[in-house]
Write a protein that holds these residues in place. Sequence first.
Motif, PDB file in Angstrom:
ATOM      1  N   VAL A  61       0.844  -1.201   0.000  1.00  0.00           N
ATOM      2  CA  VAL A  61       0.000   0.000   0.000  1.00  0.00           C
ATOM      3  C   VAL A  61       0.877   1.248   0.000  1.00  0.00           C
ATOM      4  N   ASP A  62       1.979   1.226   0.762  1.00  0.00           N
ATOM      5  CA  ASP A  62       2.934   2.344   0.719  1.00  0.00           C
ATOM      6  C   ASP A  62       3.521   2.500  -0.681  1.00  0.00           C
ATOM      7  N   ASN A  63       3.883   1.402  -1.291  1.00  0.00           N
ATOM      8  CA  ASN A  63       4.446   1.449  -2.641  1.00  0.00           C
ATOM      9  C   ASN A  63       3.450   2.028  -3.632  1.00  0.00           C
ATOM     10  N   ALA A  64       2.174   1.678  -3.438  1.00  0.00           N
ATOM     11  CA  ALA A  64       1.142   2.196  -4.335  1.00  0.00           C
ATOM     12  C   ALA A  64       1.000   3.709  -4.174  1.00  0.00           C
ATOM     13  N   ALA A  65       1.081   4.199  -2.929  1.00  0.00           N
ATOM     14  CA  ALA A  65       0.980   5.641  -2.694  1.00  0.00           C
ATOM     15  C   ALA A  65       2.135   6.375  -3.370  1.00  0.00           C
ATOM     16  N   CYS A  66       3.330   5.831  -3.256  1.00  0.00           N
ATOM     17  CA  CYS A  66       4.481   6.480  -3.880  1.00  0.00           C
ATOM     18  C   CYS A  66       4.436   6.383  -5.402  1.00  0.00           C
ATOM     19  N   SER A  67       3.810   5.353  -5.918  1.00  0.00           N
ATOM     20  CA  SER A  67       3.667   5.252  -7.374  1.00  0.00           C
ATOM     21  C   SER A  67       2.764   6.371  -7.896  1.00  0.00           C
ATOM     22  N   MET A  68       1.745   6.730  -7.111  1.00  0.00           N
ATOM     23  CA  MET A  68       0.874   7.840  -7.500  1.00  0.00           C
ATOM     24  C   MET A  68       1.648   9.150  -7.488  1.00  0.00           C
ATOM     25  N   ALA A  69       2.441   9.354  -6.446  1.00  0.00           N
ATOM     26  CA  ALA A  69       3.211  10.590  -6.345  1.00  0.00           C
ATOM     27  C   ALA A  69       4.186  10.723  -7.510  1.00  0.00           C
ATOM     28  N   GLN A  70       4.844   9.626  -7.855  1.00  0.00           N
ATOM     29  CA  GLN A  70       5.810   9.660  -8.954  1.00  0.00           C
ATOM     30  C   GLN A  70       5.128   9.932 -10.285  1.00  0.00           C
ATOM     31  N   ALA A  71       3.920   9.397 -10.452  1.00  0.00           N
ATOM     32  CA  ALA A  71       3.184   9.588 -11.708  1.00  0.00           C
ATOM     33  C   ALA A  71       2.380  10.885 -11.711  1.00  0.00           C
ATOM     34  N   ASP A  72       2.223  11.503 -10.532  1.00  0.00           N
ATOM     35  CA  ASP A  72       1.429  12.716 -10.377  1.00  0.00           C
ATOM     36  C   ASP A  72      -0.026  12.485 -10.797  1.00  0.00           C
ATOM     37  N   LYS A  73      -0.544  11.289 -10.443  1.00  0.00           N
ATOM     38  CA  LYS A  73      -1.951  10.980 -10.703  1.00  0.00           C
ATOM     39  C   LYS A  73      -2.401   9.884  -9.755  1.00  0.00           C
ATOM     40  N   LEU A  74      -3.705   9.813  -9.528  1.00  0.00           N
ATOM     41  CA  LEU A  74      -4.235   8.875  -8.541  1.00  0.00           C
ATOM     42  C   LEU A  74      -4.331   7.444  -9.047  1.00  0.00           C
ATOM     43  N   GLY A  75      -4.515   7.249 -10.323  1.00  0.00           N
ATOM     44  CA  GLY A  75      -4.668   5.893 -10.855  1.00  0.00           C
ATOM     45  C   GLY A  75      -3.380   5.366 -11.450  1.00  0.00           C
ATOM     46  N   THR A  76      -2.786   4.337 -10.841  1.00  0.00           N
ATOM     47  CA  THR A  76      -1.565   3.722 -11.358  1.00  0.00           C
ATOM     48  C   THR A  76      -1.718   2.211 -11.333  1.00  0.00           C
ATOM     49  N   SER A  77      -0.781   1.510 -11.964  1.00  0.00           N
ATOM     50  CA  SER A  77      -0.860   0.051 -12.035  1.00  0.00           C
ATOM     51  C   SER A  77      -0.899  -0.606 -10.651  1.00  0.00           C
ATOM     52  N   PRO A  78      -0.053  -0.198  -9.688  1.00  0.00           N
ATOM     53  CA  PRO A  78      -0.136  -0.809  -8.353  1.00  0.00           C
ATOM     54  C   PRO A  78      -1.507  -0.610  -7.690  1.00  0.00           C
ATOM     55  N   ILE A  79      -2.147   0.519  -7.973  1.00  0.00           N
ATOM     56  CA  ILE A  79      -3.481   0.753  -7.412  1.00  0.00           C
ATOM     57  C   ILE A  79      -4.468  -0.249  -8.000  1.00  0.00           C
ATOM     58  N   HIS A  80      -4.397  -0.475  -9.302  1.00  0.00           N
ATOM     59  CA  HIS A  80      -5.299  -1.429  -9.954  1.00  0.00           C
ATOM     60  C   HIS A  80      -5.083  -2.843  -9.405  1.00  0.00           C
ATOM     61  N   GLN A  81      -3.838  -3.162  -9.109  1.00  0.00           N
ATOM     62  CA  GLN A  81      -3.548  -4.485  -8.549  1.00  0.00           C
ATOM     63  C   GLN A  81      -4.141  -4.630  -7.143  1.00  0.00           C
ATOM     64  N   LEU A  82      -4.026  -3.596  -6.333  1.00  0.00           N
ATOM     65  CA  LEU A  82      -4.617  -3.630  -4.994  1.00  0.00           C
ATOM     66  C   LEU A  82      -6.137  -3.772  -5.062  1.00  0.00           C
ATOM     67  N   ALA A  83      -6.726  -3.118  -6.054  1.00  0.00           N
ATOM     68  CA  ALA A  83      -8.185  -3.113  -6.175  1.00  0.00           C
ATOM     69  C   ALA A  83      -8.752  -4.498  -6.475  1.00  0.00           C
ATOM     70  N   GLN A  84      -7.902  -5.428  -6.902  1.00  0.00           N
ATOM     71  CA  GLN A  84      -8.380  -6.788  -7.160  1.00  0.00           C
ATOM     72  C   GLN A  84      -8.676  -7.526  -5.859  1.00  0.00           C
ATOM     73  N   ARG A  85      -8.111  -7.031  -4.749  1.00  0.00           N
ATOM     74  CA  ARG A  85      -8.315  -7.708  -3.470  1.00  0.00           C
ATOM     75  C   ARG A  85      -9.007  -6.832  -2.430  1.00  0.00           C
ATOM     76  N   TYR A  86      -8.777  -5.514  -2.516  1.00  0.00           N
ATOM     77  CA  TYR A  86      -9.294  -4.607  -1.499  1.00  0.00           C
ATOM     78  C   TYR A  86     -10.218  -3.567  -2.130  1.00  0.00           C
ATOM     79  N   THR A  87     -11.013  -2.926  -1.280  1.00  0.00           N
ATOM     80  CA  THR A  87     -11.683  -1.684  -1.667  1.00  0.00           C
ATOM     81  C   THR A  87     -10.661  -0.576  -1.465  1.00  0.00           C
TER      82      THR A  87
END
Length: 300
Positions: free
Chosen positions: A222-248
């Motif tokens: 989840v920390d990695n996903a947050a930093c992926s958003m910061a690096q991309a400067d957007k809320l939707g990134t690949s790690p977020i989509h992967q998390l969404a397969q298991r979590y809300t």
Amino acid sequence: MPKTFSLVIALVLVTGAVSVRPSSRLMAASDGNGAPAAQGATLKPAAAASPDIPFSDYDPQAEDILLDLANQARSKAGLGSLTLDAGLCQAARAHAQQMVSAHQLSHQFDGELPLPQRLADTTNTLLDQEGENVALDFDAANGHKHLMLSAPHRANLLNASYNVIGLGVMRSGDRLYIVQDFGHALPNYSTAEVKERIAATVAQARHRARLADLASRDLPAVDNAACSMAQADKLGTSPIHQLAQRYTVLTYTSLHPETLPVTAERTLASPSLRGFAVGTCYARTQTYPMGAYWVVLALE
């Protein structure tokens, strides 16, 4: 025959609420005794701009006077003092140099960054509001007086939210180019502190919904996903989509970790939830030049 010059100009800028309020006002100057000059009184005209006139000299004494007068005015109004911020001073002085070089007042010259970006480049202070006064006057005391006589400039000086200031004053002949950069500085939280504050708001949201507390989990993904958003400067990134397969998954940016978005409040009111994990990453990006906390809430 000398020109009559009894008026001085100032401009004001306010940001942070995405509002820009440029304003020009004609203001009476002062005579040599400190009394207001009569309208139309003859004063010494501005010195003609020439390479022989030293116009790149900072005036730290004038900066000190302006800070003292600003804080005196705030004290009389029952407001807290402004603290001098070295980074904001650097930005203010650089902009004062731009105005002297251009021989005019402006909040942004061609090729110059907007105020939030200029401040972000010079200070590590986390700001959620910024504002700026610029003025041309004969001395610091009269500069302060005239700024206080102008409603929008006075509003900046007496803005209860502002707690830091940067000052830049440069002399050109017998005139002072004045820049006051204001900001509302926020606490610089560590990652652990941000997580603690978000977890506390999650608990409060559950209590408001009269539901049981959620178990808090520590998930590096989840920390990695947050930093992926910061690096991309957007809320939707690949790690977020992967998390969404298991979590809300809830994603957002914030400068105030103690406040949840409305959508998060609604989602947290679900009685089927059992646990959560917080991921956060602070970063300065093109979208958030002064910085923001990028947050991921993974709910299960």
